[in-house]
Design a protein around this motif. Structure first.
Motif, mmCIF file in Angstrom:
data_model
loop_
_atom_site.group_PDB
_atom_site.id
_atom_site.type_symbol
_atom_site.label_atom_id
_atom_site.label_comp_id
_atom_site.label_asym_id
_atom_site.label_seq_id
_atom_site.Cartn_x
_atom_site.Cartn_y
_atom_site.Cartn_z
ATOM 1 N N ASP A 28 71.131 39.874 137.735
ATOM 2 C CA ASP A 28 72.450 40.389 137.347
ATOM 3 C C ASP A 28 73.001 41.388 138.354
ATOM 4 N N ASP A 29 72.135 42.270 138.860
ATOM 5 C CA ASP A 29 72.619 43.275 139.798
ATOM 6 C C ASP A 29 73.097 42.646 141.095
ATOM 7 N N GLN A 30 72.428 41.584 141.538
ATOM 8 C CA GLN A 30 72.860 40.914 142.765
ATOM 9 C C GLN A 30 74.199 40.206 142.588
ATOM 10 N N TRP A 57 85.736 32.298 133.903
ATOM 11 C CA TRP A 57 86.897 32.826 134.614
ATOM 12 C C TRP A 57 88.080 31.872 134.504
ATOM 13 N N ALA A 58 87.832 30.557 134.537
ATOM 14 C CA ALA A 58 88.933 29.596 134.421
ATOM 15 C C ALA A 58 89.644 29.750 133.083
ATOM 16 N N LEU A 59 88.882 29.992 132.018
ATOM 17 C CA LEU A 59 89.502 30.181 130.707
ATOM 18 C C LEU A 59 90.341 31.448 130.672
ATOM 19 N N GLY A 71 79.514 37.179 134.588
ATOM 20 C CA GLY A 71 78.318 37.454 135.383
ATOM 21 C C GLY A 71 78.379 36.913 136.786
ATOM 22 N N ASP A 72 79.343 36.016 137.076
ATOM 23 C CA ASP A 72 79.478 35.463 138.414
ATOM 24 C C ASP A 72 80.873 34.864 138.536
#
Length: 222
Positions: A28-30, A57-59, A71-72
């Motif tokens: 998660d930190d990376q 993100w698309a939503l 998270g990404d």
């Protein structure tokens, strides 16, 4: 139906790091400094291929606001044209991901056996972007969960008012229907009421093809 039959070959490629749930949490930190959709759109400006922001993100791009932490950042690109993306970032490193394994370097063998690629800054170790190399037939997108689902790219890519491309929400939710993690359920509950009648009908049709007993079908029928 498996996401990609070729990914079974990934189990035979040496040099992978197993990714247990604990390992993924430790990453998660990376991923904490991953690019935003606006940043990746700026970095890919001028790339002449059909790419799109995918996942949660698309939503949020569809809804016009960020509704939760991500998270990404995931994007989808035609698999055969991945080199046009990687050429944009010669100073960064692409690692391959498949079958709950991570290869720090995505060799040609790894690329051939997986569909997911993580872009890393070697100076900091930060992961910046998750690239899905999607099956396609020329200008036709092919669903990796059910290859009989084929749609023209022009039908599946939407754009925000400022031009950021994103995968249409029906297809994002189709992918999320596979596992229905808590965040996926939350995304469905938040997005489904904002879909048009045509979008709800198409989502129900697609889920019915891939997951005919899925609990979301009852909600979409209301």
């Amino acid at each position: 139906m498996p996401e990609d039959h070729d990914e079974e070959r990934a189990l035979e490629i040496p040099g992978a790091r197993p990714l247990s749930p604990a390992d993924i949490a430790a990453l998660d930190d990376q991923w904490a400094r991953a690019w935003t959709p606006a940043e990746v759109a700026r970095r890919l400006e001028g790339v002449d291929l059909p790419w799109y922001v995918a996942g949660g993100w698309a939503l949020d791009l569809f809804r016009g606001r960020q509704t939760r932490r991500h998270g990404d950042l995931e994007i989808g690109v035609p698999a055969a044209r991945f080199g046009e993306i990687s050429d944009r970032f010669p100073a960064l490193v692409f690692g391959g991901v498949g079958q709950n394994r991570l290869w720090e370097i995505a060799t040609p063998e790894v690329l051939a056996a997986t569909h997911q690629t993580w872009l890393r800054d070697p100076a900091t170790g930060d992961y910046l972007l998750d690239v899905f190399r999607e099956p396609h037939d020329g200008t036709t997108w092919i669903c990796r969960h059910r290859r009989t689902i084929r749609l023209p790219y022009e039908e599946i890519i939407c754009h925000t008012p400022d031009g950021i491309p994103y995968l249409t929400p029906e297809l994002v939710l189709l992918f999320k229907a596979k596992h229905v993690r808590p965040k996926d359920q939350g995304d469905f509950e938040g997005v489904a009421p904002e879909l048009s009648p045509a979008q709800r009908a198409r989502l129900a049709e697609l889920i019915g093809q891939v997951y005919p007993e899925h609990p979301w079908l009852a909600e979409l029928d209301r």
